[in-house]
Scaffold this motif. Structure first.
Motif, mmCIF file in Angstrom:
data_model
loop_
_atom_site.group_PDB
_atom_site.id
_atom_site.type_symbol
_atom_site.label_atom_id
_atom_site.label_comp_id
_atom_site.label_asym_id
_atom_site.label_seq_id
_atom_site.Cartn_x
_atom_site.Cartn_y
_atom_site.Cartn_z
ATOM 1 N N THR A 182 36.024 30.298 -3.620
ATOM 2 C CA THR A 182 35.985 29.927 -2.210
ATOM 3 C C THR A 182 34.762 29.066 -1.914
ATOM 4 O O THR A 182 33.741 29.140 -2.595
ATOM 5 N N THR A 183 34.877 28.263 -0.868
ATOM 6 C CA THR A 183 33.756 27.413 -0.446
ATOM 7 C C THR A 183 32.567 28.263 -0.027
ATOM 8 O O THR A 183 31.417 27.923 -0.311
ATOM 9 N N LYS A 184 32.832 29.381 0.636
ATOM 10 C CA LYS A 184 31.738 30.243 1.091
ATOM 11 C C LYS A 184 30.907 30.759 -0.079
ATOM 12 O O LYS A 184 29.672 30.773 -0.025
ATOM 13 N N ASP A 185 31.568 31.206 -1.131
ATOM 14 C CA ASP A 185 30.827 31.719 -2.288
ATOM 15 C C ASP A 185 30.093 30.600 -3.011
ATOM 16 O O ASP A 185 28.996 30.818 -3.555
ATOM 17 N N ALA A 186 30.671 29.408 -3.037
ATOM 18 C CA ALA A 186 29.992 28.262 -3.656
ATOM 19 C C ALA A 186 28.728 27.903 -2.878
ATOM 20 O O ALA A 186 27.667 27.640 -3.470
ATOM 21 N N ILE A 187 28.817 27.912 -1.557
ATOM 22 C CA ILE A 187 27.643 27.616 -0.720
ATOM 23 C C ILE A 187 26.599 28.715 -0.883
ATOM 24 O O ILE A 187 25.388 28.443 -0.965
#
Length: 506
Positions: A269-274
């Motif tokens: 997910t984008t959230k975990d990448a950020i």
């Protein structure tokens, strides 16, 4: 050959076949690439109250029962047995030995008069290494800050430390720099601050509730940032002194060491990448951005706000570029899960600002040993290459954790070393500017987090043995075989078998 030696040879044969031991050799690395092992002063020296040494914050912490009831009063007694230990390094074939100087052994009050016996000890150790063809790589501060200065002004939370640390470094450069060409100012500066000034689970045990517990002083919301600021200024001051006064004549190099984790997103997910990037910014960028770009990461400025000190233009220019190399300590992979709701907290400490949870790791918490993920070390080195301009890097610590008093046949450590050294070779071939590898640790020693309950050493030490005898583990033989460029073949370790015939493990 004894039956135990025969079993050891057989096990080496099986490990070699299982690991594909003939896939690379020492000669695949550049000649200038250095292989060694390391320790630190309080963890191995002993003689804690002898010959003029005064307590460090580690002594105070240990004697308060904070290290699983253990302390470094005797440790491995390297203070009295350094010649024996250097000979063991020769036996393995180490090209370098990374160790630290005990500030309070050299300057008992933290500043002022020098202890002649402390000066003699480090001169003797350095000379013994040099005479045996082993490079000394010295760390000036491996968490053992003089208790006298801690008591006087609170240590790293005071700006006074910059002057005192620079004077201490100056003494070391002046007295030892004619024989020492690799200087590291501080070991794991980031973890020293997080453990010592945020969570309070490391010396000098500053913290405040609810972020840390059982501390009698400190402020977890401000002191980590203040201590880091002073560390960067002290490092930069010492580095400038070295470059201006000593480097031209002594031809040496100076750097700083950071603890790193192989942070990867828990999900795609984008959230975990950020969140993973945020973790890297708060753990690595906290130091690397000032050292490379002269300022703290944007995400830290945004989330920490006024609690994050600012550099003046002069300080920014002083810190920026103030290193010839970076020391990296790497042990394991961590998966990162976003937890950004913590950013909504009115009062935030480091953990909340980072807004992550180390929700899962490549290491099963029920297991004692670290998983082996060389690909993630390669990814970390690629990160330094892409984000920070590919600085010269020494892997200062990399090692496998096993239970204390476990078998001499530490094939898990062999597999770990084999995997990561191979990973470094791949990173080199991919353009990483990595310059050396130091296995942690040379001896079974006092570990900061759990005393004598765990083991990282190439040499086993039975603490119940009054002679503190050193015994080589399987990993020591494997490392020696690799360093001495002895060939492998399908029939096993022919040269090693010959050498082991004279060994006894009684």
């Amino acid at each position: 050959m004894s039956s135990l030696s025969f079993c050891l040879v057989l096990l080496l044969n099986l490990v070699a076949l299982a690991l594909g031991a003939d896939k690379y050799s020492r000669d695949d690395f550049p000649p200038e690439f250095v292989f060694g092992s390391g320790t630190s002063a309080y963890q191995v020296e002993g003689a804690a109250s002898q010959d003029g040494r005064t307590p460090s914050i580690w002594d105070t912490f240990a004697h308060a029962g904070k290290m699983a009831g253990a302390n470094g009063d005797i440790a491995c007694d390297q203070y009295h047995r350094y010649k024996e230990d250097v000979q063991l390094m020769v036996d393995i074939g180490l090209e370098a030995y990374r160790f630290s100087i005990s500030w309070s052994r050299l300057i008992p009050n933290g500043r002022g008069p020098v202890n002649p016996k402390g000066l003699q000890y480090y001169n003797n150790l350095i000379n013994e290494l040099i005479s045996n063809g082993i490079q000394p790589h010295i760390t000036l501060h491996h968490s053992d800050f003089p208790q006298a200065l801690e008591d006087e002004y609170g240590g790293w939370v005071s700006r006074k430390i910059v002057k005192d640390f620079t004077a201490y470094a100056d003494l070391c450069f002046r007295k030892f720099g004619d024989r020492v060409s690799h200087w590291t100012t501080l070991n794991e500066a980031n973890v020293f601050v997080l453990g010592g000034y945020d969570g309070g689970y490391l010396p000098p045990q500053h913290c405040s509730s609810p972020f840390g517990f059982n501390c009698t002083k400190g402020n977890s919301t401000t002191e980590p940032y203040l201590a880091t600021h002073h560390i960067l200024l002290a490092h930069a001051s010492a580095a400038r002194l070295y470059k201006e006064k000593y480097q031209y004549k002594q031809k040496g190099f100076i750097g700083i060491n950071l603890y790193t984790i192989g942070a990867i997103p828990l999900t795609n997910t984008t959230k975990d990448a950020i969140a993973t990037q945020r973790a890297n910014d708060f753990l690595i960028g906290w130091y690397m951005d000032p050292l490379v770009y002269g300022e703290y990461p944007h995400v830290m400025k945004k989330n920490v706000g006024s609690r994050l000190p600012s550099f003046t233009d002069f300080e920014s220019n002083l810190v920026k570029g103030s290193f010839d190399f970076l020391g990296v300590n790497y042990y394991a992979t961590v998966q990162v899960k976003d937890n950004s709701e913590k950013l909504e907290m009115e009062v935030r400490n480091f953990d909340a600002d980072m807004a992550i949870e180390f929700a899962a790791t490549q290491d099963d918490p029920s297991e004692f040993e670290f998983s082996i993920t060389p690909w993630n070390l390669q990814g970390l080195l690629e990160y330094f290459k892409q984000v920070y301009g590919n600085p010269p890097i020494y892997i200062h610590e990399n090692g496998q954790r096993t239970p204390r008093n476990s078998s001499l046949e530490d094939w898990h450590r062999v597999k770990y070393m084999k995997g990561y050294i191979g990973g470094l070779l791949d990173a080199l071939r991919n353009g990483s500017n990595v310059r050396g590898y130091f296995e942690w640790s040379f001896l079974d020693l006092l570990e900061l987090l759990d005393g004598y309950q765990s083991s990282f050493g190439l040499y086993y030490i039975d603490l119940d043995d009054p002679d503190i005898r050193r015994q080589p583990k399987l990993s020591a033989h494997w490392y020696s075989h690799f360093l001495k460029r002895k060939g492998f073949n399908s029939y096993g370790f022919i040269e090693l078998e010959k050498n082991l015939s004279a060994l006894s493990y009684t």
